[in-house]
Design an enzyme around this catalytic site. Structure first.
Site, PDB file in Angstrom:
ATOM      1  N   THR A  56       0.829  -1.200   0.000  1.00 14.97           N
ATOM      2  CA  THR A  56       0.000   0.000   0.000  1.00 14.97           C
ATOM      3  C   THR A  56       0.863   1.250   0.000  1.00 14.97           C
ATOM      4  O   THR A  56       0.445   2.295  -0.494  1.00 14.97           O
ATOM      5  CB  THR A  56      -0.931   0.009   1.232  1.00 14.97           C
ATOM      6  OG1 THR A  56      -1.609  -1.252   1.313  1.00 14.97           O
ATOM      7  CG2 THR A  56      -1.954   1.109   1.152  1.00 14.97           C
ATOM      8  N   TYR A 143       6.342 -12.741   2.982  1.00 11.29           N
ATOM      9  CA  TYR A 143       5.070 -12.424   2.335  1.00 11.29           C
ATOM     10  C   TYR A 143       4.870 -13.385   1.164  1.00 11.29           C
ATOM     11  O   TYR A 143       5.510 -13.270   0.127  1.00 11.29           O
ATOM     12  CB  TYR A 143       5.082 -10.983   1.845  1.00 11.29           C
ATOM     13  CG  TYR A 143       3.738 -10.413   1.441  1.00 11.29           C
ATOM     14  CD1 TYR A 143       2.562 -11.157   1.496  1.00 11.29           C
ATOM     15  CD2 TYR A 143       3.643  -9.093   1.016  1.00 11.29           C
ATOM     16  CE1 TYR A 143       1.344 -10.616   1.140  1.00 11.29           C
ATOM     17  CE2 TYR A 143       2.424  -8.537   0.647  1.00 11.29           C
ATOM     18  CZ  TYR A 143       1.283  -9.294   0.704  1.00 11.29           C
ATOM     19  OH  TYR A 143       0.079  -8.754   0.335  1.00 11.29           O
ATOM     20  N   LYS A 168       3.041 -14.176   5.984  1.00 10.00           N
ATOM     21  CA  LYS A 168       1.863 -13.423   5.579  1.00 10.00           C
ATOM     22  C   LYS A 168       1.367 -14.002   4.255  1.00 10.00           C
ATOM     23  O   LYS A 168       2.134 -14.113   3.301  1.00 10.00           O
ATOM     24  CB  LYS A 168       2.208 -11.945   5.419  1.00 10.00           C
ATOM     25  CG  LYS A 168       1.014 -11.086   5.000  1.00 10.00           C
ATOM     26  CD  LYS A 168       1.417  -9.637   4.814  1.00 10.00           C
ATOM     27  CE  LYS A 168       0.218  -8.804   4.386  1.00 10.00           C
ATOM     28  NZ  LYS A 168       0.567  -7.395   4.113  1.00 10.00           N
TER      29      LYS A 168
END
Length: 325
Positions: A56, A143, A168
């Site tokens: 983000t 991730y 994640k």
């Protein structure tokens, strides 16, 4: 100097995780004052951690120097109240460089994003993350998404690596995640390995991930409507499924449908939402582009609808039993 919390990162990641956008000024350069204001508002609203310069936060669009400046600003603003985790990505050499820049900037941990462009086999992924963890004293969260999807066996090996504390998931394959969780639990029963739901709008799959024991998640909505995000998180963690479903049906599902109307909206629409909330954070950098104006207008209306769902119709917050809290 910013005070350093010496508690283990894993013990501090308990609550809603905030992934701030990276603000840019009219000239396209960093706006660190806006970033500090964004980080401060998130912490004041109740964020449990700040994940700076990640997806983000347009990690892909930042130079190493800009990255370090942003992480340092987030660390300074956090002031040790909550941990600051920084993104690190690309190939192994660059990921290590970003990791060391984050460490120098005072970060508490790293979110290791997928290697750039290439699709590696399991041996290559294991070597990549192992070398990254060995190159820094910061704890690392891997991730999993796109070109970096792990088998349960590889997840076990990563769980055994000093410095790697969690995974994640940005894939959304619940069958795979259940097998990873079960295999790590069976093979490393004494290892406190963390799992995170990292899908673009994680709230949509919160109930499903909760069912396999994955409670931590990142919330893009927290960037522009922390009251909605926190209400959902509170309901999810306390088992208030009536509130969860009300927010899912009336806010989150329509939000995902809106997000899916444009490429890159998982970032650009969030940034537009932050602007709607009153903080000027500029536009996204190429190769992303701004959302359609009509879609931003729909987002504004949707945020209003979401807030209306937080009350009982008479302005009172709705509690677990449906009455005013």
């Amino acid at each position: 100097m910013t005070p350093k919390n010496t508690a283990p990162l894993a013990a501090r990641l308990d609550g809603l995780l905030f992934f701030p956008v990276t603000p840019f000024g009219p000239d396209g350069g960093l706006d660190l004052d806006a970033l500090r204001a964004h980080v401060r508002s998130g912490i004041d609203a109740g964020a449990a951690a700040v994940f700076a310069c990640c997806g983000t936060g347009e990690f892909h669009a930042l130079t190493p120097e800009e990255f370090q400046a942003c992480v340092a600003a987030a660390v300074e603003e956090a002031g040790g109240q909550v941990p600051v985790v920084a993104g690190a990505g690309y190939g192994t050499a660059l990921a290590i460089r970003f990791a060391r820049l984050a460490e120098d900037a005072g970060a508490d941990g790293l979110l290791a994003m997928p290697p750039y462009l290439v699709v590696a086999d399991q041996e290559g992924l294991l070597r990549h993350y192992t070398e990254l963890a060995a190159a820094t004293s910061l704890d690392v969260i891997v991730y999993q998404r796109d070109s970096a999807v792990l088998t349960p066996a590889t997840a076990v090996e990563l769980a055994r690596v000093d410095g790697i504390i969690g995974l994640k998931d940005g894939v959304g394959d619940l069958d795979l995640m259940q097998r990873i969780v079960s295999t790590v639990r069976r093979e490393e029963p004494d290892r406190a390995f963390l799992y995170f739901n990292g899908l673009p709008t994680a709230e949509l799959t919160g109930l499903a991930y909760r069912g396999i024991g994955v409670a931590l998640y990142s919330s893009a909505v927290f960037c522009f409507a922390p009251d909605i995000a926190l209400a959902f998180h509170r309901a999810l963690t306390t088992g208030d499924d009536a509130t969860v479903n009300r927010l899912l049906d009336g806010f989150y599902v329509p939000l995902v449908e809106l997000r899916n109307q444009g490429r890159g909206y998982a970032v650009s629409l969030v940034k537009a939402g932050v602007r709607l909330a009153g903080l000027e954070v500029g536009e996204v950098r190429p190769p992303l582009s701004e959302p359609d104006a009509a879609h931003v207008k729909q987002l504004a209306a949707l945020i209003e609808r979401g807030r209306a769902l937080l009350t009982d119709g008479e302005g009172e917050p709705v509690g677990r039993d449906g009455a005013g809290a």
